[in-house]
Design an enzyme around this catalytic site. Sequence first.
Site, PDB file in Angstrom:
ATOM      1  CD  GLU A 600      -2.822  -1.309   2.379  1.00 66.69           C
ATOM      2  OE1 GLU A 600      -2.758  -0.434   3.265  1.00 66.69           O
ATOM      3  OE2 GLU A 600      -3.597  -2.277   2.455  1.00 66.69           O
ATOM      4  CD  GLU A 709      -3.779  -6.337   2.884  1.00 72.10           C
ATOM      5  OE1 GLU A 709      -2.592  -6.222   3.196  1.00 72.10           O
ATOM      6  OE2 GLU A 709      -4.690  -5.605   3.340  1.00 72.10           O
TER       7      GLU A 709
END
Length: 788
Positions: A600, A709
Amino acid sequence: MFRIAICLFICSFLAGPTPAQSPFVTTRGSVFRLNGKPLYFIGTNYWYGGLLGLESNPTRGKLRLQKELDFLKSKGVDNLRVVVGAEGSGLVNGVERIGPPLQTAQGKFNKKMLMGLDLLLAEMGKRNMKAVLVLSNNWEWSGGFLQYLNWNGLLPDSIMRRKLTWDENRDIVSKFYTCEPCKAAYNKQAALLLNRTNAITKKKYTADPAIMAWELANEPRPMRPSSNEAYSKWITDVAAMIKAKDKNHLVTIGHEGRMGTEDLQLFETIHADPNIDYLTIHIWPKNWSWFKDTAIAAGFNNVLEQTKAYIAQHLAVAQKMQKPMVIEEFGLPRDEQSFDPSAATSLRDRYYNTIFSSLQQSAATGGALSGAGFWAFGGTARPHKGQIFWKKGDDYMGDPPMEEQGLNTVFDSDSSTWRIISRYATEMKQPVPTSGLPVDRNATKETVALYRNLKKILPKGIMFGHQDDLAYGVGWQYEAGRSDIKDVTGDYPAVYGFELGRLELDHPVNLDSVPFDRMRSFIKEAYQRGGVVTLSWHLNNPLTGKTAWDPAPGTMASVLPGGGKAGLYKSWLDKVATFLQSLKGKNGEAIPVIFRPFHELNGSWFWWGKNHATPDEIKQLYQFTVTYLRDTKKLHNLLYAFNTDRFASREEYLERYPGDEWVDVIGFDIYQRGDGETANQQFVTDLDNMLGTLESIAWVRGKIPALTEFGYNAVPDSKWWTNVLWKALQHHRISYALGWRNAGLKANGQAEYYVPYKNEKSAADFVTFFKEQQTLFQKDIANENLYQ
């Protein structure tokens, strides 16, 4: 209803019976060939291209043609589907037709009209472009079959000139296939083309490499089931006639697919003819009522679902026949069905991206879907304000005379659409990286096998993963053999995620309270089942000693080589390496792991995130990490994953990408935050768009795409798995999708979970999701032998 697709055909495979460097497009199995090389294509409809050279004003004629061909070539579009000429003149079915006509009366030809086609082919030849030449038309706007019937007394002038009802049109056109003089006149026009010598190049058409294929007609339909037999025979006879006269070029029907025959078996039968070289389909969401009226946005999800299903249905026929298939016509109006060239094309752009993504996936795996030609190129022409339909003297554009001008046309000014077209066209001309090795060229044989097999099984489906699956769930922890996924489905996930955070601090448990000793055992258990292991690492802030969520200024600079905390960071990597080295299979082999550091990284919440590190800094840290683990610590059981959070564009995704030589797997994380139908639809849209971009990047760079994810906490929608997640995933080709962890009951009595547990409200829907053929769980991959 009609559209013409002018397709860019470029494909070849292994050497065959024709010369390897033949300039003519050929086929071998389900792939086109050109100059001995495999190529797939994006093309466009340019039906009016052979008419421009007939204009007396060069600005509207030859100069426009040259300018538009140069434009198309610059965008990577170099195969064009073109109408060879009109039959007759005057109103037909109540509308104007294109002209001037090639066949002015039955059996009589104005050969001067072919000078425009000569010019087009000469100019295309200079630019190494290919043409698909359409010999006639099922529809009225070029005369076509209605005109042949009129000439032979089966359609009086009084009826032909007025607007026919749909049933009248079907009844009349169906007679063409039993009208012997009609078919003879058609054959005479075809023979004229096949015997033509280009007045400019002096090449016979049958010997001109600028031609790729002869197409029997635009969208020839039997129109009535009673005509099926005569229709099929006509196709067989004409294809044989063309092949007898021309051994160099391909032959195709020009078919729409099941919508054109109302019978998929008939579609298969006519394309099985040995003289038909490839299959075609056309896709028209507006004409086929896949959305209502002008409500494109409201019906857009249905448009995508129907489109993908239609492609898959016909692709199965092509694969069975081992012939290429081309989507040679597809189109969508501008937003809100505006005809104004300045109106937005956001939905059209997404639609094009979906079609081209499917094509690119096929190209990546040598599939039968070999081309896609959008409808239609309008070049420099523009509709007249306040005038809906074409009138004599107007410039031709992509929409034929019977359709609203500007309805489906792509103008040269549609910059966002051309960016999509150009990117895909360019990418598919680039050689795909073919290395069978991960970025660690000294990787263990099991790691190399995993890398290769993750690519190999991409066409089979998407592996489902779950974080901490074996460790705990809602209401339990550390029960041998237990899993919330297994409790619900009877099977384990195919991918197992675990977390290394706090290993760097010598803690016995990770930041999710899983003991590292137990984690080691879970990883061995997953590996022994044939599952895939991926490890994330929420490492503490080395500058402040606080958590990964402490984005203190200067942290990134401190850990880079030469920084004050560089030594500390290396000592942390040593501890990670020690743990990874301890992961051994039953024969002592190192267990392969997908390692996912600095995830991320385009977000702002971690110390390595976007607002706390420049793109160059995060690239340097990622590269250093790979180098240290691979080359200094001699760890050769890792595949390296790069992943972002949500992203808005290809450019944003790649802004912090460290380079192809450092990455094996690419992915992103996405969570649904809002509830309700609006939030659901937005999640589908966002996930679908990002997956399309991810697949494109993976294809060009030879990487493994994954949804690293995802989650929707407590899954408040009982049908979320099939109505939301699977709706977004089902038409994409990614390696795996990893659901986040089931943390269980919190102090406030509420549960945090991202996949269902037994008797949870979405569990039944998850079982339906589990039963989808393309969702892969542990039993689905057990026989894939991923490590062999």
